[in-house]
Design an enzyme around this catalytic site. Sequence first.
Site, PDB file in Angstrom:
ATOM      1  N   GLY A  11       0.679  -1.211   0.071  1.00  0.00           N
ATOM      2  CA  GLY A  11      -0.093  -0.030   0.103  1.00  0.00           C
ATOM      3  C   GLY A  11       0.806   1.146  -0.057  1.00  0.00           C
ATOM      4  O   GLY A  11       1.649   1.455   0.652  1.00  0.00           O
ATOM      5  N   ASP A 103       5.328  -4.574   6.462  1.00  0.00           N
ATOM      6  CA  ASP A 103       5.414  -6.039   7.088  1.00  0.00           C
ATOM      7  C   ASP A 103       5.492  -7.070   5.741  1.00  0.00           C
ATOM      8  O   ASP A 103       6.713  -7.809   5.702  1.00  0.00           O
ATOM      9  CB  ASP A 103       4.008  -6.214   7.734  1.00  0.00           C
ATOM     10  CG  ASP A 103       4.265  -7.539   8.416  1.00  0.00           C
ATOM     11  OD1 ASP A 103       5.395  -8.007   8.405  1.00  0.00           O
ATOM     12  OD2 ASP A 103       3.154  -8.158   9.075  1.00  0.00           O
ATOM     13  N   ALA A 187     -13.972  10.587  19.384  1.00  0.00           N
ATOM     14  CA  ALA A 187     -15.143   9.687  19.142  1.00  0.00           C
ATOM     15  C   ALA A 187     -15.668   9.094  20.308  1.00  0.00           C
ATOM     16  O   ALA A 187     -14.743   9.171  21.477  1.00  0.00           O
ATOM     17  CB  ALA A 187     -14.521   8.533  18.128  1.00  0.00           C
ATOM     18  N   GLU A 188     -16.869   8.733  20.794  1.00  0.00           N
ATOM     19  CA  GLU A 188     -17.659   7.996  21.834  1.00  0.00           C
ATOM     20  C   GLU A 188     -17.282   6.813  21.951  1.00  0.00           C
ATOM     21  O   GLU A 188     -17.089   6.296  23.066  1.00  0.00           O
ATOM     22  CB  GLU A 188     -19.005   8.291  21.742  1.00  0.00           C
ATOM     23  CG  GLU A 188     -19.554   9.553  22.018  1.00  0.00           C
ATOM     24  CD  GLU A 188     -19.304  10.988  20.903  1.00  0.00           C
ATOM     25  OE1 GLU A 188     -18.756  10.585  19.832  1.00  0.00           O
ATOM     26  OE2 GLU A 188     -19.323  12.056  21.473  1.00  0.00           O
ATOM     27  N   ARG A 215     -26.508  12.929  28.095  1.00  0.00           N
ATOM     28  CA  ARG A 215     -26.191  14.348  27.322  1.00  0.00           C
ATOM     29  C   ARG A 215     -27.507  14.704  26.455  1.00  0.00           C
ATOM     30  O   ARG A 215     -27.687  15.569  25.905  1.00  0.00           O
ATOM     31  CB  ARG A 215     -25.213  14.133  26.162  1.00  0.00           C
ATOM     32  CG  ARG A 215     -23.847  14.012  26.597  1.00  0.00           C
ATOM     33  CD  ARG A 215     -22.984  13.979  25.267  1.00  0.00           C
ATOM     34  NE  ARG A 215     -21.934  13.141  25.627  1.00  0.00           N
ATOM     35  CZ  ARG A 215     -21.187  12.608  24.734  1.00  0.00           C
ATOM     36  NH1 ARG A 215     -21.463  13.027  23.479  1.00  0.00           N
ATOM     37  NH2 ARG A 215     -20.075  11.946  24.784  1.00  0.00           N
ATOM     38  N   GLU A 226     -11.106  -1.198  10.062  1.00  0.00           N
ATOM     39  CA  GLU A 226     -11.671  -2.151   9.051  1.00  0.00           C
ATOM     40  C   GLU A 226     -11.192  -3.712   9.560  1.00  0.00           C
ATOM     41  O   GLU A 226     -10.669  -3.842  10.380  1.00  0.00           O
ATOM     42  CB  GLU A 226     -10.845  -1.814   7.671  1.00  0.00           C
ATOM     43  CG  GLU A 226      -9.394  -2.182   7.887  1.00  0.00           C
ATOM     44  CD  GLU A 226      -8.649  -2.044   6.551  1.00  0.00           C
ATOM     45  OE1 GLU A 226      -9.416  -2.153   5.413  1.00  0.00           O
ATOM     46  OE2 GLU A 226      -7.556  -1.747   6.221  1.00  0.00           O
TER      47      GLU A 226
HETATM   48  O1  F6P Z   1      -1.727  -1.545   4.165  1.00  0.00           O
HETATM   49  C1  F6P Z   1      -2.079  -0.369   3.667  1.00  0.00           C
HETATM   50  C2  F6P Z   1      -3.839  -0.572   3.100  1.00  0.00           C
HETATM   51  O2  F6P Z   1      -4.161   0.667   2.852  1.00  0.00           O
HETATM   52  C3  F6P Z   1      -4.489  -1.000   4.453  1.00  0.00           C
HETATM   53  O3  F6P Z   1      -4.927  -0.329   5.373  1.00  0.00           O
HETATM   54  C4  F6P Z   1      -5.625  -1.704   3.897  1.00  0.00           C
HETATM   55  O4  F6P Z   1      -6.091  -2.959   4.557  1.00  0.00           O
HETATM   56  C5  F6P Z   1      -5.043  -2.311   2.418  1.00  0.00           C
HETATM   57  O5  F6P Z   1      -3.742  -1.536   2.355  1.00  0.00           O
HETATM   58  C6  F6P Z   1      -5.988  -2.172   1.309  1.00  0.00           C
HETATM   59  O6  F6P Z   1      -5.220  -2.603   0.130  1.00  0.00           O
HETATM   60  P1  F6P Z   1      -5.930  -2.480  -1.200  1.00  0.00           P
HETATM   61  O7  F6P Z   1      -5.506  -1.032  -1.558  1.00  0.00           O
HETATM   62  O8  F6P Z   1      -4.919  -3.489  -2.155  1.00  0.00           O
HETATM   63  O9  F6P Z   1      -7.304  -2.721  -1.284  1.00  0.00           O
END
Ligand code: F6P
Length: 325
Positions: A11, A103, A187-188, A215, A226
């Site tokens: 990425g 990684d 964020a809550e 509140r 995600e």
């Molecule tokens: O590793 C970076 C990242 O943007 C992650 O946050 C995400 O899960 C993944 O790459 C998305 O990959 P792609 O762009 O191949 O959908």
Amino acid sequence: MKRIGVLTSGGDAPGMNACLRALVLTAHANELEVIGFQRGFNGVIDQEYQTLSPYHVSGIIQDGGTLLKSARCPAMLTEEGLKQAAENLHDLELDALLVIGGDGSFRGCLELAPYYQGKLLGIPGTIDNDVDGSDFSIGFATALDTALDAIDKIRDTADAFERIFLVEVMGRHTGYLAVAAGIAAGAEQIICPELASELDLDKIAEHVEQARKHRGNCSYIIVIAETMYPGGASALAADLEQRGIECRASILGHIQRGGRPVGADRILATKLGAFAVEQLVQGAHLMMAGEINGKAGLYPLALTGDKKKQVDSYLLRWQQQVAQY
Ligand code: F6P
């Protein structure tokens, strides 16, 4: 050492260009020629490369994306692909290969090591910030700011409509971005793998109800990493609605990978790019150039994926204790 190669892999992350610039300038100062491979390891296997001189990297420190383009490379998972990559690196008489990525890209380096006689060095570049051995990876600070910009805007409409929002942020299998964005956006609720592997929908709904008891009707934002819910934030919103919690889902997605790198990323990228080349000249091999407590240092590539790095548990605990008030 005369000639080194470089590639950006996995990425893309804002600041990769700033890193390329620093690396090429440092190499030039050390009389090293630099070959840049296109599309990550694919460029090594397919022999797609270009010479990188200071001219090519002038004026790119502020650009998002990566001059070299990036990609994942399934061929590096095969022995044939690894042998081909090593052969091509040898043919080009490259004394070393620098890999800017996360990684998965570092695992590629480790797999390549038995076949390639040159030196291999990694530089952490990923918005996920999930690499052990460096407090921050290149791109994380910009992705955080991009996520915040979006969440602040969502807060405006959430306030106006007294609505509940689920905002899904990237981070692959980790919650570094979710925790940082959740804390900084006020964020809550924050939902991330470091807190729980499975979601308790009743608990999520109960927290919303508690906040509204304190509140009255109000905006309420849940930042969710995600991969935390099958079907993502939209599916979770639908399931929460069935429990009487009406909410809207917003998936931030790839905007988090783009944009001009913020100052912190440009500085980190410059430091790590320069440091990596200097360390290569000194003979570093199978290491990652990272930064701990503001100081550049080397960390074994083989340990970068150990997942020992922790999210900020102090802030996370605090957030959980007070967010309903
Ligand atoms: O590793 C970076 C990242 O943007 C992650 O946050 C995400 O899960 C993944 O790459 C998305 O990959 P792609 O762009 O191949 O959908």
